[in-house]
Design an enzyme around this catalytic site. Sequence first.
Site, PDB file in Angstrom:
ATOM      1  N   HIS A   1      -7.279   1.425  -5.570  1.00 58.55           N
ATOM      2  CA  HIS A   1      -6.885   2.642  -6.293  1.00 58.55           C
ATOM      3  C   HIS A   1      -5.769   3.374  -5.524  1.00 58.55           C
ATOM      4  O   HIS A   1      -4.790   3.814  -6.111  1.00 58.55           O
ATOM      5  CB  HIS A   1      -8.110   3.539  -6.472  1.00 58.55           C
ATOM      6  N   GLU A   2      -5.913   3.452  -4.215  1.00 53.18           N
ATOM      7  CA  GLU A   2      -4.901   4.152  -3.405  1.00 53.18           C
ATOM      8  C   GLU A   2      -3.589   3.389  -3.394  1.00 53.18           C
ATOM      9  O   GLU A   2      -2.516   3.975  -3.484  1.00 53.18           O
ATOM     10  CB  GLU A   2      -5.410   4.360  -1.974  1.00 53.18           C
TER      11      GLU A   2
ATOM     12  N   HIS B   1      -1.698   3.966  -6.438  1.00 57.81           N
ATOM     13  CA  HIS B   1      -0.933   5.219  -6.398  1.00 57.81           C
ATOM     14  C   HIS B   1       0.436   4.980  -5.762  1.00 57.81           C
ATOM     15  O   HIS B   1       1.448   5.528  -6.198  1.00 57.81           O
ATOM     16  CB  HIS B   1      -1.662   6.284  -5.574  1.00 57.81           C
TER      17      HIS B   1
END
Lengths: 186, 414
Positions: free
Chosen positions: B156-157, B160
Amino acid sequence: MILIAVAVGLLVVVAIVVIYFVGVYNGLIRGRNEVENAWSQIDVQLKRRHDLIPNLVETAKGYMNHEAETLEKVTQARNMAMGANGPAQAGPAEATLSRAVTGFFGVAENYPDLKANQNFLSLQEELSSTENKISFSRQAYNDAAMRMNNKREVFPANLIAGGFQKAEMFEIELATEREAPKVSFS
Amino acid sequence: MFEQIRSNQRRSVFVLAGMFLLLVMTGAALGIVLLPRPDAFAEDTSYLPQMALGAVGGLLLWAILWLFSYWQGDAVLLRMAGARKIEKADHAMLFNVVEEMTIASQLGRLPSVYIVEDPSPNAFATGRRQKNASVAVTTGLLSMLTRDELQGVVAHEIAHIKNRDVALMTTAGIMVGSIVVLADMGRRALWYGMLGGGGRRRSRDSGGGHPIVFVAAIVFVVLAPFLAQLLYLALSRRREYLADASAAVFTRYPPGLAMALQKISGTEVELANQSSVTAPMYISAPVRSWLSKASNWFSTHPPIETRIQVLQSMSGAGYKNYESSYRSVTRRHVIGEQTLGAAQPIGLRGPDDGAHGLDARELQQQTRQASNAYLSAAGYQRISCSNCGATLKIPPSMMKRMKACPRCQAPLPV
């Protein structure tokens, strides 16, 4: 006058065709480099796995006296995989190795002393991570190979693509996708 | 297949353009409120020069703040969060998972890995450019997640970073900040103007310009910050869903992230080091104001239950699966047409770790590993006492003063 115009026109057409084919050729070269680069990413991980396995077997030996067969299987699969040449050969060989390693970790579950060994734990982490990296980079490799093969098969590139070999696919089944014994990588 | 989420970028750029317009208009409104009104006897009594000057001032403020964040941003953010950079030897599993997700996302370059000492489970990413990106996780997160769950969070990071959310949200955040500052200046000026009976400025009838324009400008100055904030929050929530979708694509195992979110939402511990600037970069909203608890409209993150539900009802790991799952949960759509068109079907994979939970012993072990990783990154020395066998973790500032073991008083070989 007309002759000169025709000659110039012809020259322009020839120049356009030549420039076009130079572009196609360079595209093919780029595609081949991309495939080679993507393969080298996988190759690094495969080599890493081959290097880790002797350590694993060495560590496990002392704990698993009655599992000589399992250990032998792992070593054999590793030697087979090391002998493989190119993606198409490496695929099945690496799949066999994956299964052997998964089977080994399944058996290792029955040896609490081994599971408490710090060295064993870090090897287990390294091996499962390497396996993940192989499967994640496989996607990028196969995408590059597919692009390259499309490039060299379409018209008119296929007229000059004779010197470019078809890129081999790297097919390896994830150990976890099979009906393998459930393993605890914690 | 790992094309960037282009059409959603288009939508985000649209929102950003809206904010930009809001900024220019706030500047113009401030020009009307603050600057002396046009002379009643002049030929041209419109507010145009004031508006232009105000707008330029607003843009200048934004440009200065943006430049500052551009040169200094990441370092400041990481320092503010108290993050320590780790090497592979400090925490092999975290480092490996970051490497795996770098490969899966085809990011091209391994982000720096940081650990934050905090019992609250959370993680964030920084780096406007993909070249100098960083991923930071808290010790609380490291100690309670299984490998698959950690992989989901890291994915998820990295999503980003890959989707360029850091650059986008920083730019947007600075716009909101500039609008808030401008509006604040306007309000203060009006307040003191009223208190002073309009002493400093000329009274209403002596100036030219239309009074309705003046009133409209005041209303705008009051409303603009709220509008900007709502736009910003909507943008932030959308980018969270997109990062979840990309994380599913990268890991091919959406239940990993879903279970991680479940664990994160189950803890009551709030992040010690809260900041609304960095909020959109975290995996779950670190700042929980009473307003954001009351309504989703005021939160940087979508409701965690919805995120979990969408991830858990995915029938594959591709963008199309996320879209259809999102649609069935919320009856709305989230991923852009272009991304969906280019998306290839991706099958789910099985769990790496047999999807078992962590037992008490493993939990304890992971907690110790996480804490040790932070301590060694922070420069602590591990010494084991030769007399009683106690393992001492000595902070760098105490190295010189530690002469004897605190447990058995035996002299230490420092």
